[in-house]
Design a protein around this motif. Structure first.
Motif, PDB file in Angstrom:
ATOM      1  N   LEU A 166       0.824  -1.207   0.000  1.00 11.54           N
ATOM      2  CA  LEU A 166       0.000   0.000   0.000  1.00 11.54           C
ATOM      3  C   LEU A 166       0.856   1.255   0.000  1.00 11.54           C
ATOM      4  O   LEU A 166       0.683   2.157  -0.813  1.00 11.54           O
ATOM      5  CB  LEU A 166      -0.906   0.041   1.247  1.00 11.54           C
ATOM      6  CG  LEU A 166      -1.611  -1.249   1.667  1.00 11.54           C
ATOM      7  CD1 LEU A 166      -2.369  -1.036   2.958  1.00 11.54           C
ATOM      8  CD2 LEU A 166      -2.552  -1.705   0.575  1.00 11.54           C
ATOM      9  N   ILE A 197       6.995   1.585  -0.654  1.00 15.77           N
ATOM     10  CA  ILE A 197       8.021   1.536   0.404  1.00 15.77           C
ATOM     11  C   ILE A 197       7.484   0.786   1.625  1.00 15.77           C
ATOM     12  O   ILE A 197       6.281   0.637   1.780  1.00 15.77           O
ATOM     13  CB  ILE A 197       8.511   2.936   0.832  1.00 15.77           C
ATOM     14  CG1 ILE A 197       7.353   3.796   1.377  1.00 15.77           C
ATOM     15  CG2 ILE A 197       9.197   3.646  -0.333  1.00 15.77           C
ATOM     16  CD1 ILE A 197       7.814   5.058   2.110  1.00 15.77           C
ATOM     17  N   PHE A 198       8.420   0.376   2.469  1.00 16.17           N
ATOM     18  CA  PHE A 198       8.085  -0.249   3.771  1.00 16.17           C
ATOM     19  C   PHE A 198       7.294  -1.542   3.607  1.00 16.17           C
ATOM     20  O   PHE A 198       6.392  -1.823   4.410  1.00 16.17           O
ATOM     21  CB  PHE A 198       7.267   0.702   4.657  1.00 16.17           C
ATOM     22  CG  PHE A 198       7.950   1.989   5.070  1.00 16.17           C
ATOM     23  CD1 PHE A 198       9.316   2.119   5.016  1.00 16.17           C
ATOM     24  CD2 PHE A 198       7.210   3.073   5.550  1.00 16.17           C
ATOM     25  CE1 PHE A 198       9.942   3.285   5.424  1.00 16.17           C
ATOM     26  CE2 PHE A 198       7.810   4.244   5.963  1.00 16.17           C
ATOM     27  CZ  PHE A 198       9.182   4.357   5.899  1.00 16.17           C
ATOM     28  N   ILE A 262      12.191  -5.257  15.147  1.00 14.96           N
ATOM     29  CA  ILE A 262      11.752  -6.342  14.260  1.00 14.96           C
ATOM     30  C   ILE A 262      12.780  -6.604  13.144  1.00 14.96           C
ATOM     31  O   ILE A 262      12.439  -6.656  11.963  1.00 14.96           O
ATOM     32  CB  ILE A 262      10.307  -6.161  13.712  1.00 14.96           C
ATOM     33  CG1 ILE A 262      10.110  -4.858  12.955  1.00 14.96           C
ATOM     34  CG2 ILE A 262       9.266  -6.326  14.796  1.00 14.96           C
ATOM     35  CD1 ILE A 262       8.826  -4.826  12.101  1.00 14.96           C
ATOM     36  N   THR A 267      11.908  -5.288   5.604  1.00 15.36           N
ATOM     37  CA  THR A 267      11.035  -4.178   5.210  1.00 15.36           C
ATOM     38  C   THR A 267      11.617  -3.607   3.915  1.00 15.36           C
ATOM     39  O   THR A 267      12.707  -3.042   3.924  1.00 15.36           O
ATOM     40  CB  THR A 267      11.007  -3.110   6.331  1.00 15.36           C
ATOM     41  OG1 THR A 267      10.689  -3.757   7.567  1.00 15.36           O
ATOM     42  CG2 THR A 267      10.003  -2.029   6.043  1.00 15.36           C
ATOM     43  N   LEU A 434       2.472   1.953  14.753  1.00 14.57           N
ATOM     44  CA  LEU A 434       2.593   2.758  13.535  1.00 14.57           C
ATOM     45  C   LEU A 434       1.947   2.111  12.313  1.00 14.57           C
ATOM     46  O   LEU A 434       1.251   2.782  11.548  1.00 14.57           O
ATOM     47  CB  LEU A 434       4.084   3.021  13.236  1.00 14.57           C
ATOM     48  CG  LEU A 434       4.853   3.693  14.370  1.00 14.57           C
ATOM     49  CD1 LEU A 434       6.347   3.723  14.072  1.00 14.57           C
ATOM     50  CD2 LEU A 434       4.337   5.103  14.588  1.00 14.57           C
ATOM     51  N   TYR A 435       2.205   0.802  12.119  1.00 10.75           N
ATOM     52  CA  TYR A 435       1.642   0.228  10.872  1.00 10.75           C
ATOM     53  C   TYR A 435       0.207  -0.235  11.053  1.00 10.75           C
ATOM     54  O   TYR A 435      -0.313  -0.237  12.148  1.00 10.75           O
ATOM     55  CB  TYR A 435       2.558  -0.820  10.257  1.00 10.75           C
ATOM     56  CG  TYR A 435       2.973  -2.047  11.051  1.00 10.75           C
ATOM     57  CD1 TYR A 435       2.221  -2.569  12.082  1.00 10.75           C
ATOM     58  CD2 TYR A 435       4.162  -2.708  10.707  1.00 10.75           C
ATOM     59  CE1 TYR A 435       2.624  -3.713  12.755  1.00 10.75           C
ATOM     60  CE2 TYR A 435       4.569  -3.857  11.384  1.00 10.75           C
ATOM     61  CZ  TYR A 435       3.787  -4.349  12.401  1.00 10.75           C
ATOM     62  OH  TYR A 435       4.170  -5.477  13.060  1.00 10.75           O
ATOM     63  N   GLU A 436      -0.411  -0.556   9.911  1.00  4.67           N
ATOM     64  CA  GLU A 436      -1.861  -0.876   9.849  1.00  4.67           C
ATOM     65  C   GLU A 436      -2.701   0.279  10.396  1.00  4.67           C
ATOM     66  O   GLU A 436      -3.727   0.062  11.040  1.00  4.67           O
ATOM     67  CB  GLU A 436      -2.198  -2.153  10.639  1.00  4.67           C
ATOM     68  CG  GLU A 436      -1.471  -3.399  10.237  1.00  4.67           C
ATOM     69  CD  GLU A 436      -1.706  -3.818   8.802  1.00  4.67           C
ATOM     70  OE1 GLU A 436      -2.591  -3.242   8.139  1.00  4.67           O
ATOM     71  OE2 GLU A 436      -0.986  -4.715   8.345  1.00  4.67           O
ATOM     72  N   THR A 438      -1.737   4.208  12.048  1.00  6.13           N
ATOM     73  CA  THR A 438      -1.092   4.612  13.307  1.00  6.13           C
ATOM     74  C   THR A 438      -2.142   4.609  14.428  1.00  6.13           C
ATOM     75  O   THR A 438      -3.353   4.623  14.159  1.00  6.13           O
ATOM     76  CB  THR A 438      -0.527   6.041  13.196  1.00  6.13           C
ATOM     77  OG1 THR A 438      -1.631   6.932  12.971  1.00  6.13           O
ATOM     78  CG2 THR A 438       0.491   6.173  12.069  1.00  6.13           C
ATOM     79  N   GLY A 440      -2.893   7.018  16.253  1.00  7.24           N
ATOM     80  CA  GLY A 440      -3.678   8.255  16.117  1.00  7.24           C
ATOM     81  C   GLY A 440      -4.843   8.022  15.162  1.00  7.24           C
ATOM     82  O   GLY A 440      -5.966   8.491  15.388  1.00  7.24           O
ATOM     83  N   ILE A 441      -4.588   7.273  14.103  1.00  5.90           N
ATOM     84  CA  ILE A 441      -5.653   6.959  13.129  1.00  5.90           C
ATOM     85  C   ILE A 441      -6.690   6.025  13.780  1.00  5.90           C
ATOM     86  O   ILE A 441      -7.889   6.149  13.540  1.00  5.90           O
ATOM     87  CB  ILE A 441      -5.043   6.313  11.859  1.00  5.90           C
ATOM     88  CG1 ILE A 441      -4.091   7.303  11.157  1.00  5.90           C
ATOM     89  CG2 ILE A 441      -6.120   5.799  10.910  1.00  5.90           C
ATOM     90  CD1 ILE A 441      -4.739   8.442  10.440  1.00  5.90           C
ATOM     91  N   MET A 444      -8.906   8.176  15.873  1.00  2.00           N
ATOM     92  CA  MET A 444      -9.829   8.934  15.022  1.00  2.00           C
ATOM     93  C   MET A 444     -10.932   8.022  14.480  1.00  2.00           C
ATOM     94  O   MET A 444     -12.081   8.432  14.339  1.00  2.00           O
ATOM     95  CB  MET A 444      -9.064   9.574  13.851  1.00  2.00           C
ATOM     96  CG  MET A 444      -8.287  10.801  14.233  1.00  2.00           C
ATOM     97  SD  MET A 444      -9.294  12.044  15.054  1.00  2.00           S
ATOM     98  CE  MET A 444     -10.400  12.506  13.749  1.00  2.00           C
TER      99      MET A 444
END
Ligand SMILES: Cc1cc2nc3c(=O)[nH]c(=O)nc-3n(C[C@H](O)[C@H](O)[C@H](O)COP(=O)(O)OP(=O)(O)OC[C@H]3O[C@@H](n4cnc5c(N)ncnc54)[C@H](O)[C@@H]3O)c2cc1C
Length: 587
Positions: A166, A197-198, A262, A267, A434-436, A438, A440-441, A444
Motif C-alpha cells: 500500500l 516503500i516499507f 523487528i 522491510t 505505527l503500521y496498519e 497509526t 492516532g488513526i 480517530m
C-alpha cells in the motif's frame, strides 16, 4: 537472557472460564468439532512449537537481521526459512482459513491464541505468516474463481507467502495519494508501474513464490481514494496450471530498511516495472477491498502487542523474584517487595491479563460474525468487531511499548544491556503503534466512525452491557463494580460530549481522541476484570484465585480510576491550542 513460557494456565482460564469458548462449538455448525478439548490440544502443541522453535531464533535473528544481496534477493536470519516451513506444515498459517483452500477451518479465536504465542516468541518472524493470512483473506473476499484457485491453496497452506503493498513515500496514512499506475492490457491483465516503500516480506527466500496484494490506480481513474483498485501480482510469472515459472515478473526489491526493531522481518522498497497483475474485485473499490484485509490485520497487530505485553510481564516478574537489592520494608529478599517494583509488576499483569480478554473476545465476535446462522447475531457480532478493532489495535500496542519500557525499569541498568533480552521488546514494540494505521488513526476511527456507527448502536450496546454487569455483580465484587460504574458514567458523559461537539467543532472533539481511546479501553478492561474476578472466585486453585483477585483489586483502584481524569481531558477539547499557527511551534 530473556525466556518465554506460554501462559497456558492463563489462556485456558480466559477461554474456558471467562469467555466460555465452548459456545463456538455449540452454536456454530462450522466449528462443531472445535470443542474446548480441541482448543487445548492445538494450543498446547503450538505452545511447545513457539517455545522451542521460534523463541530461540528471536535474539539471534534480531542480531543478524535480514540481508539484501547485490542481485536484489533477500535472505532472512538463519533458521527463519525452516521455521516458516514447519509453522506452515503444522497448519498454523492456514489455521482459520477455509478447508476448501487448504486451511484447517478452525476458529479465528484459536488463531489469535496461536498468534499471541508466536508473537511473544518471535514477533519479527510472526509477521510473515500474518501477512500471508491477510493476503489470503483479501483474495478470498473479492477475488474471482480463477484467482482463488490459483493463489488461495498455496497461501492457505503457507507454500507461498503474501504481502500488502500500500504505502508509497507520499502516501502513508493518506492512501488517497497512491500513485502506482495500472495500465489495462488487451488480455484483461494490467501492467503495474510504481514504487512501494516499507513492504514487509516484499522479498525473501522463505517460499518459492510471493503474492503481492497491491493498491494502485488504473490509468485515467479519478484522484483520491475513489480512483484506487486492488491487484494481485505474483513474484514469478505463472504457468497455465498456476505453477510458478523461473521467470521473474517485473517486481524487484531495490533496498531494505535498517530499523529500530523487528530485525528478523525484512522491510522492502518494492518496484513494479511493467509487472503483470490481475484486478481483485471491481475498479474503484480498492479501498473497500483493502479494508477486508486491513480490519483483520489490525486485530492481528493488536495481538502482536498482546504477545509482547506477555513477554515483558513474565520476564519482569521472573527477574524481580530473583534479584536481591537493598532492604525491603517487609524484610523479604528480592526487589519484587520494593513497593515501586511491586507497582510495576502488578500494572504489567493487570494490563496484560485484561488485554488478553479484550483480544480473544474480539476474535470470538469475528467467528460469530462470519459463521452464525442467525443474521441478527451476525449483525450484532459485526458491530462488536467494528467497535473493538481500534481498541485492540490501539490499546494493546500502546501497552506493549509501555510494558516494554517498564520491563527495562524493573531490570534496572541490566535491562538496558542487550544480553538480558528485554530491550529488544521495547525496540520491537514501537512499530506496532505505527503500521496498519497509526494509533492516532485508530483513535480517530473510534471517535469519527465507530461511535456514530448505525446511530451509535454499537456503543450504546457496550454501555448497557457493562452497566448491567456492574449492577448485577454481588457485593463481594463491589471493590471493582463500584469503580466500574463511576468510570462508565464518566465515559458516557465524554461520549455524549463528543457526539454533541463533533458535528460543529470536529477539531475540538478530536483533540483528545487518544485519551478517549485509552479511557474506553480501560472501561472495557474493567468489565474484563470484573468477569475475571467472578470466574476466579469459583476456582479451586487457591493460589490462582488469590493472585487473580489481588490483581483485580489493583486494576480497580489504580488503573480504572484513570478514566475520570482522561475523560476530563477529552471534554476540555482543543481550547486555544489549535488556533496557534503550527509554524509557531518551532519558535
Ligand atoms: C517496519 C514497517 C513495516 C511496514 N509494513 C508495511 C507493509 O507491509 N505494507 C504497507 O503498505 N505499509 C507498511 N508500512 C507502512 C506503514 O503502514 C506506514 O508507515 C503508516 O501507515 C504510517 O504512514 P507514514 O509513515 O507515512 O506516517 P504519516 O502518515 O506521515 O503520519 C505521521 C503522523 O501524522 C499522523 N496523521 C497522519 N494523518 C492523520 C490524520 N488524518 N489524522 C490524524 N493524524 C494523522 C499520524 O498518526 C502520525 O502520527 C510499514 C512501515 C514500517 C515502518
Amino acid at each position: 537472557m530473556a525466556s518465554y513460557t506460554a501462559p497456558l494456565r492463563e489462556i485456558n482460564f480466559v477461554l474456558n472460564d471467562v469467555l466460555k469458548v465452548g459456545r463456538l462449538a455449540e452454536t456454530l455448525p462450522a466449528f462443531a468439532d472445535a470443542t474446548p478439548e480441541v482448543f487445548t490440544e492445538m494450543i498446547e502443541t503450538a505452545a511447545k512449537f513457539c517455545e522451542k522453535e521460534l523463541f530461540p531464533l528471536s535474539a539471534p535473528g534480531d542480531a543478524q537481521g535480514c540481508t539484501r544481496h547485490p542481485d536484489g534477493s533477500v535472505t532472512l536470519p538463519d533458521g527463519f526459512k525452516e521455521a516458516f516451513h514447519k509453522y506452515a506444515a503444522n497448519g498454523y498459517v492456514g489455521l482459520p482459513n477455509t478447508t476448501e483452500y487448504g486451511g484447517l477451518g478452525l476458529p479465528y479465536t484459536m488463531a489469535k491464541v496461536v498468534e499471541e504465542m508466536a508473537c511473544s516468541a518471535n514477533v519479527g518472524f510472526a509477521l510473515f505468516p500474518g501477512l500471508t493470512t491477510g493476503c489470503f483473506e483479501a483474495i478470498l473476499a473479492n477475488g474471482n474463481e480463477e484467482q482463488k484457485n490459483t493463489y488461495l491453496p498455496k497461501l492457505g497452506a503457507g507454500e507461498w507467502a503474501g504481502t500488502m503493498c500500500l504505502t508509497e513515500p507520499q502516501a502513508g496514512s493518506d492512501l488517497g495519494a497512491v500513485k502506482t499506475k495500472a495500465t489495462p492490457q488487451a488480455d484483461g491483465t494490467f501492467k503495474l508501474d510504481g514504487s512501494k516503500i516499507f513492504i514487509t516480506g516484499g522479498e525473501h527466500d522463505c517460499t518459492p513464490n510471493i503474492v503481492h496484494f497491491v493498491l494502485a490506480r488504473v490509468d485515467g481513474a479519478p484522484a483520491g481514494v475513489k480512483g484506487l483498485s486492488t491487484f494481485v501480482v505474483s513474484k514469478f510469472t505463472l504457468n497455465a496450471d498456476g505453477s510458478p515459472t523461473t521467470a521473474r515478473n517485473g517486481v524487484t526489491c531495490s533496498s531494505i530498511e535498517h530499523k529500530m526493531g523487528i530485525h528478523g522481518s525484512c522491510t522492502c522498497v518494492i518496484n513494479f516495472d511493467g509487472a503483470v497483475g490481475t484486478m481483485i474485485g471491481k475498479p474503484g473499490e480498492g479501498i473497500m477491498n483493502m479494508f477486508v484485509m486491513m480490519n483483520l490485520a489490525r486485530i492481528l497487530v493488536g495481538v502482536q502487542g498482546l504477545g509482547l505485553c506477555e513477554l515483558a510481564t513474565q520476564n519482569a516478574i521472573r527477574y524481580a523474584l530473583d534479584r536481591k537489592q537493598g532492604k525491603t520494608f517487609n524484610g523479604q529478599p528480592t526487589i519484587a517487595d520494593h513497593p515501586d517494583v511491586r507497582r510495576m509488576l502488578l500494572t504489567m499483569k493487570a494490563v496484560t491479563e485484561g488485554a488478553r480478554v479484550l483480544a480473544y473476545e474480539t476474535g470470538m465476535y469475528v467467528d460469530l460474525a462470519h459463521h452464525h446462522e442467525d443474521a441478527a447475531v451476525r449483525e450484532e457480532a459485526n458491530d462488536w468487531v467494528e467497535l473493538n478493532t481500534p481498541l485492540v489495535k490501539g490499546y494493546c500496542t500502546d501497552m506493549a511499548v509501555d510494558l516494554g519500557s517498564m520491563a527495562i525499569q524493573v531490570y534496572g541498568g541490566h535491562g538496558f544491556i542487550r544480553e538480558h533480552g528485554v530491550e529488544q521488546i521495547l525496540r520491537d514494540s514501537k512499530i506496532l503503534c505505527l503500521y496498519e494505521g497509526t494509533n492516532g488513526i485508530q483513535a480517530m476511527d473510534l471517535v469519527r466512525r465507530k461511535l456514530f456507527l448505525s446511530e451509535g448502536r454499537a456503543v450504546t450496546r457496550f454501555f448497557a452491557l457493562v452497566g448491567k454487569a456492574a449492577t448485577d455483580a454481588s457485593p463481594d465484587f463491589a471493590f471493582i463494580s463500584e469503580p466500574l460504574k463511576k468510570a462508565l458514567s464518566d465515559l458516557e458523559f465524554a461520549t455524549r460530549w463528543i457526539h454533541e461537539t463533533f458535528k460543529s467543532k470536529p477539531e475540538e472533539a478530536s483533540f483528545g481522541c487518544c485519551d478517549y481511546l485509552r479511557a474506553f479501553s480501560l472501561v472495557y478492561l474493567g468489565y474484563n476484570w470484573l468477569r475475571m474476578a467472578q470466574a476466579a472466585a469459583a476456582q479451586g486453585d487457591e493460589n490462582f484465585k488469590a493472585a487473580k483477585l489481588n490483581t483485580a483489586r489493583f486494576f480497580a483502584s489504580k488503573l480504572l480510576t484513570q478514566v475520570t481524569p482522561l475523560c476530563e481531558t477529552v471534554k476540555s477539547g482543543a481550547g486555544e491550542f489549535m488556533s496557534l499557527p503550527a509554524a509557531q511551534l518551532a519558535a
